[in-house]
Scaffold this active site. Sequence first.
Site, short mmCIF file in Angstrom:
data_model
loop_
_atom_site.label_atom_id
_atom_site.label_comp_id
_atom_site.label_asym_id
_atom_site.label_seq_id
_atom_site.Cartn_x
_atom_site.Cartn_y
_atom_site.Cartn_z
CG ASP A 157 -50.72 2.53 -48.04
OD1 ASP A 157 -50.64 1.54 -47.29
OD2 ASP A 157 -51.24 3.60 -47.70
CD GLU A 158 -48.61 0.14 -43.69
OE1 GLU A 158 -48.19 0.26 -42.54
OE2 GLU A 158 -49.46 -0.71 -44.02
CG ASP A 203 -49.39 4.44 -44.06
OD1 ASP A 203 -49.90 4.43 -45.20
OD2 ASP A 203 -49.99 4.05 -43.04
P1 TTP Z 1 -54.12 2.42 -45.16
O1 TTP Z 1 -52.70 2.85 -45.27
O2 TTP Z 1 -54.57 1.79 -43.90
O3 TTP Z 1 -55.09 3.64 -45.42
P2 TTP Z 1 -54.91 4.89 -46.38
O4 TTP Z 1 -53.63 4.89 -47.09
O5 TTP Z 1 -56.11 4.96 -47.27
O6 TTP Z 1 -55.01 6.10 -45.38
P3 TTP Z 1 -53.96 6.57 -44.29
O7 TTP Z 1 -52.76 5.68 -44.39
O8 TTP Z 1 -53.64 7.99 -44.63
O9 TTP Z 1 -54.67 6.44 -42.99
O10 TTP Z 1 -54.46 1.41 -46.33
C1 TTP Z 1 -53.88 1.53 -47.64
C2 TTP Z 1 -54.92 1.21 -48.68
O11 TTP Z 1 -55.43 -0.10 -48.45
C3 TTP Z 1 -56.12 2.13 -48.66
O12 TTP Z 1 -55.94 3.29 -49.44
C4 TTP Z 1 -57.21 1.26 -49.17
C5 TTP Z 1 -56.83 -0.14 -48.76
N1 TTP Z 1 -57.64 -0.55 -47.59
C6 TTP Z 1 -58.77 -1.31 -47.80
O13 TTP Z 1 -59.08 -1.65 -48.95
N2 TTP Z 1 -59.53 -1.69 -46.72
C7 TTP Z 1 -59.21 -1.34 -45.44
O14 TTP Z 1 -59.93 -1.72 -44.49
C8 TTP Z 1 -58.04 -0.55 -45.23
C9 TTP Z 1 -57.70 -0.10 -43.83
C10 TTP Z 1 -57.29 -0.18 -46.32
MG MG Z 2 -51.81 4.60 -46.00
#
Ligand code: TTP
Ligand code: MG
Length: 406
Positions: free
Chosen positions: A104-105, A9
Site C-alpha cells: 500500500d505504499e 501510503d
Molecule cells: P501499513 O501501511 O503499515 O498500515 P495501514 O495501511 O493499515 O495503516 P496506515 O498506513 O494508515 O497507518 O500497512 C499496510 C497493510 O499491510 C495493512 O493495511 C495491513 C498489512 N499489515 C499487516 O498485515 N501486518 C502489519 O504488522 C502491518 C504493519 C501491516
Molecule cells: Mg498504509
Amino acid sequence: MKKIIMHIDMDAFFASIEQNRKPWLRGKPVGVTGNPDGRSVIATASYEARVFGVKSGMPLGTAKRLCPEIILVQSNFDEYIKVSKELINLFCSFSPAVEEFSIDEAFLDLTYVAKDFNEAYKLGSIIKKSVREKFNLACTIGISFNKLLAKMAAKLSKPDGLKMIRYDELQSILEPLPVGKITGIGRKTELALKEKFNVETIGQLQKIPLIELIAVFHTYGKFLYNVSRGIDNSGVITEIDREDAKSIGNSITFDSDTDGLSFIKGILRFLSSRVADRLRRANFYCSFVKVTIRYSNFNTINHGKSIPPTNLDSMVFKTSTELFEESFREGSKVRLLGVSVCGLTKGIDLSLYDDKSLKKEGKVLLAMDDIRTRFGFDKVNYGSTKLSNKPSSVNPPHCANVKDLS
Ligand code: TTP
Ligand code: MG
C-alpha cells in the site's frame, strides 16, 4: 539538482477496503485478521478501532479487551493485491518513475514532472482526490527531496494528510521529533539510544559523533548518523529498472518464521557470499544491492541502493545488512529473505581497489572460490558465518530452500 520525491501510503489499507466491500462497516471499529499461516493477530485496524489502542500485530484477545465493540473481519489478500495494482496504475499516470514499495505504499519521482515543491503539492491534492473518487479510499502523501523525508512527511500527517518537508525547514522539523519517527528506527533502537546516549529526540541524536554511534551500533550507526540529518541517497526504483537490469540473486524461505536478528544476519552473510561468488564466476561487478524481506503475512518489502562497483562478499554483506536494518519492521517475523545485485559490469582489475584490506579480501576470495568450485559452496566460509551445526549441510537450519533468483 534537488529531487522532488512523493511518498503515498494508503490509510488503514486492508480495513478501508473491507469497509468498502461491506458498507455497514463504515465508521465502525474494524480489525482485519487472519494470516495465510493461520495465526490470529490484527493485520490492521480501522482508525475508529485505533482510538482504543488497537494496532497491527496485536493478538485478537488484546484487541477485544481494548475495544469490545470491535468487528473482526477475515482478510482477503487477492482483493488487496488487485486494488494495490490498480492504485499503482493510477500513480503511473502522474509520474514516469513509480516505485511499488509495499502493498500500500509507493514512491513517485516528480523531479521532471513538477517545476517546484508548490506544483508537487498541487499534484498531491489531485492524486488524493483521484484515489478518493476512483477507489473510495483515503491516502496520506508526503513530499520532500528524498525518499526518507518524503516517507517521514507522510508519517507525520497520517491519516488523510498531505505534507511537505522543504530543505529550509528540515532542521526545525527534525530537531524536536522523537527518534522513533524515523523509518528504520524501531522500539529496540529507541531504547538502546536512550540507555547508551540518553538520546530521545532526533536533535539529540545529531549531536552524537559518528565514531560513537559506530562503536555501539556498527554499520547501523552510520545509518543513524545519516538519517538524523535527513540524508538518503537511494533512488526511486521503477519496474523498468528492475526488468532492464540483469540481476543475480538468492533467496531463502525459512521453515519457521523468525525475528532472531543474529540468525538473520548470518543468513544475510550467507546470501551475500553466494551472490558475490556468482558475480565473480561470471566475471561481473555490481553497483546496486537489493534486499527482499517477506514477512509472515506475505507483505514484501524491497529496498536497494547503489554502491561503488564490487564483487566482494564483504561489500555486498555490509550493504545488505544496512538495507535490512533500514527497512526491517521490528516486532515482525520474517518468512523469506533475499539478496540480489544488479547494475552489472564486466570485470575490473583487483588493483583498482586502493583499500589494502579490500585487495587482500579479493585474494582470499579467489582461493575460497577455488575450493568452493571443487568441494561445494558450503564447505568454506568465513568464521562468523554460522549457518548450520552440520558444516556440510546444503541449506541453513530452519530454511526450506535456497533459491537462485536469476
Ligand atoms: P501499513 O501501511 O503499515 O498500515 P495501514 O495501511 O493499515 O495503516 P496506515 O498506513 O494508515 O497507518 O500497512 C499496510 C497493510 O499491510 C495493512 O493495511 C495491513 C498489512 N499489515 C499487516 O498485515 N501486518 C502489519 O504488522 C502491518 C504493519 C501491516
Ligand atoms: Mg498504509
